[in-house]
Design a protein around this motif. Structure first.
Motif, PDB file in Angstrom:
ATOM      1  N   LYS A 107       0.831  -1.210   0.000  1.00  0.00           N
ATOM      2  CA  LYS A 107       0.000   0.000   0.000  1.00  0.00           C
ATOM      3  C   LYS A 107       0.864   1.259   0.000  1.00  0.00           C
ATOM      4  CE  LYS A 107      -4.227  -1.860   2.054  1.00  0.00           C
ATOM      5  NZ  LYS A 107      -5.134  -1.861   3.236  1.00  0.00           N
ATOM      6  N   LEU A 158       2.051   1.764  -3.418  1.00  0.00           N
ATOM      7  CA  LEU A 158       0.971   2.287  -4.255  1.00  0.00           C
ATOM      8  C   LEU A 158       0.791   3.788  -4.038  1.00  0.00           C
ATOM      9  CD1 LEU A 158      -1.703  -0.549  -3.919  1.00  0.00           C
ATOM     10  CD2 LEU A 158      -0.660   0.229  -6.052  1.00  0.00           C
ATOM     11  N   ARG A 159       0.794   4.202  -2.768  1.00  0.00           N
ATOM     12  CA  ARG A 159       0.593   5.632  -2.463  1.00  0.00           C
ATOM     13  C   ARG A 159       1.688   6.498  -3.071  1.00  0.00           C
ATOM     14  NH1 ARG A 159      -1.057   3.533   2.566  1.00  0.00           N
ATOM     15  NH2 ARG A 159       1.033   3.867   3.431  1.00  0.00           N
ATOM     16  N   GLY A 184       3.374   5.771  -5.740  1.00  0.00           N
ATOM     17  CA  GLY A 184       3.460   5.578  -7.179  1.00  0.00           C
ATOM     18  C   GLY A 184       4.622   4.714  -7.616  1.00  0.00           C
ATOM     19  N   PRO A 221       2.653  -0.158 -10.042  1.00  0.00           N
ATOM     20  CA  PRO A 221       1.399   0.062 -10.771  1.00  0.00           C
ATOM     21  C   PRO A 221       0.198  -0.456  -9.980  1.00  0.00           C
ATOM     22  CG  PRO A 221       3.051  -0.982 -12.167  1.00  0.00           C
ATOM     23  CD  PRO A 221       3.579  -1.034 -10.774  1.00  0.00           C
ATOM     24  N   SER A 222      -0.907   0.250 -10.087  1.00  0.00           N
ATOM     25  CA  SER A 222      -2.093  -0.113  -9.310  1.00  0.00           C
ATOM     26  C   SER A 222      -2.567  -1.548  -9.553  1.00  0.00           C
ATOM     27  CB  SER A 222      -3.226   0.876  -9.605  1.00  0.00           C
ATOM     28  OG  SER A 222      -4.379   0.543  -8.850  1.00  0.00           O
ATOM     29  N   GLY A 227      -0.239  -3.888  -7.671  1.00  0.00           N
ATOM     30  CA  GLY A 227      -0.411  -3.736  -6.226  1.00  0.00           C
ATOM     31  C   GLY A 227      -1.685  -4.392  -5.735  1.00  0.00           C
ATOM     32  N   GLN A 228      -2.776  -4.193  -6.468  1.00  0.00           N
ATOM     33  CA  GLN A 228      -4.055  -4.793  -6.061  1.00  0.00           C
ATOM     34  C   GLN A 228      -3.992  -6.318  -6.146  1.00  0.00           C
ATOM     35  OE1 GLN A 228      -6.345  -3.074  -4.565  1.00  0.00           O
ATOM     36  NE2 GLN A 228      -5.200  -1.189  -4.939  1.00  0.00           N
TER      37      GLN A 228
END
Length: 201
Positions: free
Chosen positions: A178, A181-182, A184, A187-188, A191-192
């Motif tokens: 996380k 992700l915050r 950058g 990539p989203s 990360g998900q």
């Protein structure tokens, strides 16, 4: 139109399709599912058509059968480091006699052979995704090492029966993803995927 011989001296074996598949990385940092299709027992030199069906969409095309009544072709489906990567991929192919040569499978056009294969990919594991992202330069070596260490430590705790410690280490892994992700740094979609995999464990 295919005309099948009935004489024992000239009989052609019933048409068959065989699909083999695998997954693996390519030189561009993608993970690909590969499918090889081999057809045999078709009328030599006939011109048929194929329909491929996969999660990436459908495709059609002509097939020219060799003098030995065979054909072969390959398909590849790539997923970049920033894309969600499926743990399995199902590919189907159907070969039919395209009587009007319009590449549309229609009533009255005989289906000659069909096959389906599902490939499971170990690279879809969080460890595999991290290694793929490191190899492609999406994350650096230190970030990959840190994430992998947390997963390995959680697995060791789980193997020794310490489920509480394993959960805490997976939570630490999720917190690190996380944070990446915050900022950058990851990539989203990747990360998900990693968070979902950790939660599933």
């Amino acid at each position: 139109m295919s005309v099948w011989a009935t004489s024992p001296a000239s009989a052609v074996a019933a048409p068959t399709l065989t699909i083999t598949g695998r997954c693996g990385p390519d030189e561009f940092g993608q993970i690909l599912y590969f499918f090889d299709v081999f057809g045999s027992g078709f009328e030599p030199n006939d011109e048929l058509a194929f329909l491929e069906e996969s999660p990436r969409g459908d495709g059609v095309g002509p097939i020219e059968i060799s003098e030995t009544g065979t054909f072969t072709h390959q398909f590849g489906f790539g997923f970049g480091p920033a894309e969600p990567f499926p743990e399995s991929f199902t590919f189907s192919e159907t070969v039919w006699d395209d009587l009007d040569n319009d590449l549309n499978l229609e009533a009255g056009e005989p289906v000659l052979a069909t096959d389906t294969l599902t490939v499971m990919c170990p690279l879809a594991s969080p460890e595999g995704r991290i290694e793929q992202a490191r190899a492609s330069g999406t994350i650096n070596r230190g970030e990959a090492r840190s994430l992998l260490a947390k997963l390995e430590s959680a697995a060791a705790s789980a193997a020794s029966g310490n489920s509480m410690a394993a959960r805490n280490k997976l939570k630490a892994f999720i917190h690190e993803v996380k944070a990446m992700l915050r900022s950058g740094r990851i990539p989203s979609p990747l990360g998900q995927d990693l968070i979902a995999a950790a939660n599933a464990r």
